[in-house]
Design an enzyme around this catalytic site. Structure first.
Site, PDB file in Angstrom:
ATOM      1  CB  CYS A  10      -0.888   0.035   1.236  1.00 31.05           C
ATOM      2  SG  CYS A  10      -2.002  -1.358   1.303  1.00 31.05           S
ATOM      3  CG  ASN A 111       2.659   0.435   3.335  1.00 30.13           C
ATOM      4  OD1 ASN A 111       3.767   0.921   3.187  1.00 30.13           O
ATOM      5  ND2 ASN A 111       2.355  -0.730   2.824  1.00 30.13           N
ATOM      6  CG  ASP A 354      12.864  -8.936 -13.821  1.00 31.00           C
ATOM      7  OD1 ASP A 354      12.801  -7.768 -13.385  1.00 31.00           O
ATOM      8  OD2 ASP A 354      11.845  -9.616 -14.045  1.00 31.00           O
ATOM      9  CB  CYS A 445      11.644 -12.213   1.021  1.00 28.71           C
ATOM     10  SG  CYS A 445      12.652 -10.770   0.693  1.00 28.71           S
TER      11      CYS A 445
HETATM   12  P1  AMP Z   1       6.927 -14.139 -11.396  1.00 27.25           P
HETATM   13  O1  AMP Z   1       6.396 -14.195 -12.783  1.00 27.25           O
HETATM   14  O2  AMP Z   1       5.905 -14.629 -10.407  1.00 27.25           O
HETATM   15  O3  AMP Z   1       8.255 -14.847 -11.253  1.00 27.25           O
HETATM   16  O4  AMP Z   1       7.137 -12.615 -11.026  1.00 27.25           O
HETATM   17  C1  AMP Z   1       8.366 -11.965 -11.264  1.00 27.25           C
HETATM   18  C2  AMP Z   1       8.155 -10.522 -11.624  1.00 27.25           C
HETATM   19  O5  AMP Z   1       7.331  -9.886 -10.659  1.00 27.25           O
HETATM   20  C3  AMP Z   1       9.474  -9.790 -11.675  1.00 27.25           C
HETATM   21  O6  AMP Z   1       9.566  -9.175 -12.945  1.00 27.25           O
HETATM   22  C4  AMP Z   1       9.414  -8.762 -10.558  1.00 27.25           C
HETATM   23  O7  AMP Z   1       9.821  -7.491 -11.032  1.00 27.25           O
HETATM   24  C5  AMP Z   1       7.965  -8.718 -10.150  1.00 27.25           C
HETATM   25  N1  AMP Z   1       7.787  -8.788  -8.691  1.00 27.25           N
HETATM   26  C6  AMP Z   1       8.582  -9.327  -7.771  1.00 27.25           C
HETATM   27  N2  AMP Z   1       8.055  -9.230  -6.546  1.00 27.25           N
HETATM   28  C7  AMP Z   1       6.890  -8.593  -6.669  1.00 27.25           C
HETATM   29  C8  AMP Z   1       5.870  -8.169  -5.757  1.00 27.25           C
HETATM   30  N3  AMP Z   1       5.956  -8.422  -4.468  1.00 27.25           N
HETATM   31  N4  AMP Z   1       4.818  -7.507  -6.243  1.00 27.25           N
HETATM   32  C9  AMP Z   1       4.701  -7.293  -7.553  1.00 27.25           C
HETATM   33  N5  AMP Z   1       5.620  -7.681  -8.473  1.00 27.25           N
HETATM   34  C10 AMP Z   1       6.707  -8.320  -8.040  1.00 27.25           C
END
Ligand code: AMP
Length: 470
Positions: A10, A111, A354, A445
């Protein structure tokens, strides 16, 4: 059954002492939109009563009509942008929460995530409390309404003595605004000034937008009260080791923000440089996964001497893929969001950077995309260590089962995402890049070492209330 929905991801913003408080709060929320896209709301105070407007959707949609601001008069306002998990996506859960109680009206924006919410809720219900939402934030309101102490500050401190977890809070009453950062200081919160008005925001980028001056961060365990007489600061809680969230640097905060004393962009670039020191790869170009991988890829390119290219072009009108509550949308999202520049990539050895891999969905799709665009090799580098443990303090990570690195080796993940090689930044590299002067970041994490055990049943003994700081 999930009874309580954490107030994850948030953003909060508040201003006190400005004739255009609600309008400026709208702008502040706009700057914090990356912290939550599901719903938003503003509560203003005209000195005698509170006024609210809330809705599902983006800030620009919920507050798209100028007429709304006529319904939000007064010199004080607080606002909230929210993302939460599936099931709680309902209007009754949109913040700020506003209630009337024996002392008047109060609104609160939160938040973070309260880890002992269910235990307290059960207790309160046993005493007859009736809850209107499924948000952990509502517990705070019940606790302060039933507190036996007298002043609002004492009630807030008394209520929060019972709460364990991560919280940045903004309270608005008819006559004051109160900001609180939890004793561990998990989430960022900063204080600014615009003329004579005080401003509080999750990130400094919100102060920049309204041209407010950044004064300082609100300290872990600090309560700041702002009235027409000015600002006072209080430290009623027992001091604990600070544990600001390192993932704010890795992914969550905006790069132009300064949080925990550091600019996010510069930290991310350093993460990329460190990645280059740890992984030397023969390649023709480094390309970021936009936007989250951009600063790290720039750092990597600078350190390695391999050219930086924008090999993936992002459609800026699509939100953060992960922040879509439904799995089906998330899968589709990667494609609608990113498209490769074929002519650039064809026949080239490419390093894709990434910030993190969560479930592996995004990386897998991106590697496929880059390979289909003709890349001869696709190497993936991640500017943080494997995310193997869920966050209980306000970052929306899935449960352990869904976190790919909790149950798979790096080589298994490499095979799943079909990359030629995969490298994660080492935990030591992360520490070094973020800076060793503040070594007590929360890295649960990555390590599973949680600063507050989950759930902590009994509140720890606290110091007396209100030892005034200044
Ligand atoms: P995934 O496809 O589940 O492996 O998500 C990875 C992508 O989500 C990466 O490109 C990150 O930049 C983004 N990401 C990582 N953590 C978060 C989060 N807590 N909330 C939103 N996006 C995230």
């Amino acid at each position: 059954m999930k009874l309580y929905c954490p107030e994850e991801e948030c953003g909060i913003f508040g201003i006190f002492g400005h004739p255009e408080a609600a309008n400026l709060t709208y702008l502040g929320l706009y700057a914090l939109q990356h912290r939550g896209q599901e719903s938003c709301g503003i509560v203003s105070s005209d000195g005698a009563s509170l006024h609210a407007h809330k809705g599902m959707g983006l800030v620009a949609d919920v507050f798209g009509n100028q007429e709304i601001f006529k319904q939000l008069p007064g010199e004080g306002a607080i606002g909230h942008v929210r993302y939460s998990t599936t099931g709680s996506s309902v209007i009754k859960n949109v913040q700020p929460i506003m209630v009337d109680y024996s002392r008047g009206s109060i609104a609160v924006a939160h938040n973070g995530n309260i880890v002992n919410a269910q235990i307290i809720k059960d207790e309160l219900e046993a005493w007859g409390s009736i809850f209107q939402t499924t948000m952990d934030t509502e517990i705070i309101v019940h606790l302060l309404a039933t507190s036996k102490t007298s002043s609002l500050l004492e009630r807030i401190a008394d209520a929060l003595q019972r709460i364990r977890g991560a919280y940045c809070l903004l309270f608005q009453t008819e006559t004051r605004m109160i900001a609180v950062r939890d004793p561990h200081g998990y989430r960022p919160l900063c204080l600014g000034k615009l003329g004579n008005a005080y401003v509080v925001a999750s990130e400094s980028c919100a102060l920049d937008l309204i041209e407010a001056e950044f004064i300082r961060e609100i300290e872990p365990g600090e309560i700041v009260e702002i009235t027409k007489n000015g600002m006072t600061s209080h430290f009623p809680f027992k001091k604990v080791a600070p544990a600001p969230c390192i993932f704010e640097f890795v992914y969550f905060a905006r790069p132009d923000s300064t949080i925990f004393g550091k600019n996010v962009y510069l930290v991310r670039k350093e993460l990329g440089r460190q990645l280059a020191r740890e992984f030397r790869i023969e390649a023709d170009m480094v390309i970021p996964v936009p936007d989250s991988g951009v600063p790290a890829a720039m750092g990597y390119a600078e350190e390695s001497g391999i050219p930086f290219e924008l090999g993936l072009i992002r459609n800026h009108y699509v939100g953060r893929t992960f922040i879509e509550p439904q799995q089906a949308i998330r899968h589709f999202g990667v494609k609608i969001k990113l498209n490769p520049v074929r002519e650039l990539i064809k026949g080239k050895r490419v390093i894709v950077i990434d910030d993190s891999i969560v479930r592996g969905t995004t990386s897998r799709k991106i590697v496929k995309m880059v390979r289909n665009a003709g890349a001869s090799e696709v190497h993936v580098l991640i500017s943080s260590p494997p995310t193997s443990y869920p966050c209980y303090y306000g970052i929306d990570t899935p449960n352990r089962k869904e976190l790919i690195s909790s149950s798979h080796t790096v080589d298994e993940i490499r095979r799943y995402i079909t990359a030629d090689s995969l490298g994660y930044l080492t935990p030591e590299g992360l520490t070094q890049a973020v800076g060793t002067e503040n070594t007590s970041y929360c890295r649960a994490c990555f390590t599973g070492d949680y600063p507050i055990k989950f759930p902590q049943l009994r509140p720890e003994p606290q110091l007396g209330l209100f030892e005034k700081e200044s």
